[in-house]
Design a protein around this motif. Structure first.
Motif, PDB file in Angstrom:
ATOM      1  N   THR A 121      56.248  98.676  30.432  1.00 31.38           N
ATOM      2  CA  THR A 121      57.340  98.164  29.614  1.00 31.38           C
ATOM      3  C   THR A 121      58.620  98.944  29.850  1.00 31.38           C
ATOM      4  OG1 THR A 121      55.791  97.442  27.912  1.00 31.38           O
ATOM      5  CG2 THR A 121      58.092  97.683  27.261  1.00 31.38           C
TER       6      THR A 121
ATOM      7  N   PRO B  70      56.643  99.362  22.529  1.00 32.46           N
ATOM      8  CA  PRO B  70      57.003 100.381  23.518  1.00 32.46           C
ATOM      9  C   PRO B  70      56.897 101.771  22.937  1.00 32.46           C
ATOM     10  CG  PRO B  70      58.953  99.247  22.721  1.00 32.46           C
ATOM     11  CD  PRO B  70      57.786  98.505  22.166  1.00 32.46           C
TER      12      PRO B  70
ATOM     13  N   THR C 108      55.815  92.234  24.488  1.00 29.90           N
ATOM     14  CA  THR C 108      54.598  92.757  25.102  1.00 29.90           C
ATOM     15  C   THR C 108      53.534  92.927  24.039  1.00 29.90           C
ATOM     16  OG1 THR C 108      55.377  95.008  24.760  1.00 29.90           O
ATOM     17  CG2 THR C 108      55.908  93.985  26.874  1.00 29.90           C
TER      18      THR C 108
END
Length: 330
Positions: A249, A225, A221
């Motif tokens: 996420t 996170p 991503t």
């Protein structure tokens, strides 16, 4: 007088010393007596000599006919033959089609995922015994099947567990000779559906023609996170949109964890909520930074949308940001 040589009765004419005259049997014979008139006598015809006229000591009368069985015997034999033929025809009719193509272990075919985890069909006392398995390959019930035309039909007690319902599951199983697959149509109290099943050596979660899928890896991503739950005391450098991305996420991690425990299949949308099966894998459940309430499905800022794609073999997770933009994973 009698002719000794031929054993026949003849009449001799002796006037005037003439030669004797012999008369053959069956002809008229004339006898002339001295000093009298001629008299005519008809000699008896002896029985014919030959095959038809000959008699035998072994066959008195010489005219015995050949023995023939009575008609009742023929009717009895015909009735026995018809009875045997009828027994064979009825036996073949009651037996039904060939059960051999249905026998074996069947798992979900490629591209046909669903609540059915598989079937095990074995020869039964009458037709076949069917054991039903759920998607996690847990046995939910077994029952004896019967013929319905060329197809099998069976009602499995406890089969409603396929779709979180009480009661049995009614199945109709059709054999597809071209693909050597089964088409199982099922009906429960909560609804119904259909799946294609392929032959497998052993049941396992996921498509029956492939090995169980390996545990999926996390999709990269744009932002790392966040390990702690967003709160009102979050760092001022973290924007609400960043918090939405981070929360998305975390939900994705819960979806992938659920999938790893279900043979590589991704959960239905109803399970990707704080109260669904994915919820325990995302603890605590993310908060919408714009409302302060737990994130929920929707299209407003701070909400998310989850879609199960390709019959559970893929998914899409979308987060809605403040400026109307979206972030999509994977």
């Amino acid at each position: 007088m009698t002719d000794d040589q031929h054993g026949e009765d003849v009449t001799r004419v002796t006037p005037g010393g003439e030669d004797d005259t012999r008369v053959m049997p069956g002809e008229d014979a004339t006898s002339v007596e001295p000093g009298g008139e001629a008299q005519t006598r008809v000699l008896a015809t002896p029985p014919p000599v030959g095959p038809k006229g000959r008699t035998s000591a072994a066959e008195p009368g010489g005219d015995r006919r050949r023995w023939r069985p009575p008609r009742l015997v023929w009717f009895a034999l015909l009735g026995i033959a018809l009875g045997m033929l009828l027994t064979i025809v009825v036996g073949l009719f009651l037996r039904g089609p060939d059960i051999d193509p249905f026998l074996g272990t069947w798992g979900p075919a490629e591209g046909s995922a669903g609540p059915l985890g598989g079937l095990v069909i074995e020869a039964g006392a009458e037709v076949a015994s069917v054991t039903l398995y759920s998607a996690p390959t847990e046995a939910v019930g077994a029952a004896e099947a019967a013929w319905d035309g060329n197809d099998l039909k069976v009602t499995v007690p406890g089969g409603g567990a396929l779709m979180d319902a009480d009661g049995p599951a009614k199945l109709r199983i059709v054999y597809d000779e071209d693909d050597d697959e089964l088409v199982a149509t099922f009906e429960t109290a909560a609804g119904g559906g259909a799946q294609r099943l392929a032959r497998v050596s052993a049941l396992a979660p996921g498509p029956g023609q492939t090995a169980p899928a390996p545990a999926p890896t996390l999709t990269p991503t744009p932002t790392p996170p966040v390990t702690e739950s967003p709160s009102a005391n979050a760092s001022p450098s973290t924007s609400p949109d960043d918090e939405v991305r981070s929360a998305l996420t975390r939900i994705q991690v819960g979806v992938l964890t659920w999938s790893s425990e279900h043979g590589g299949l991704f959960p239905p949308a109803s399970e990707v909520t704080a109260d669904g099966e994915v919820g325990p894998y995302v603890d605590p459940w993310p908060v919408n930074p714009f409302t302060g309430a737990p994130m929920r499905t929707g299209s407003a800022e701070g909400d998310y949308a989850y879609e199960q794609l390709d019959a559970g073999r893929s998914y899409r997770l979308t987060g809605f940001l403040s400026d109307g933009a979206t972030v999509v994973v994977p």
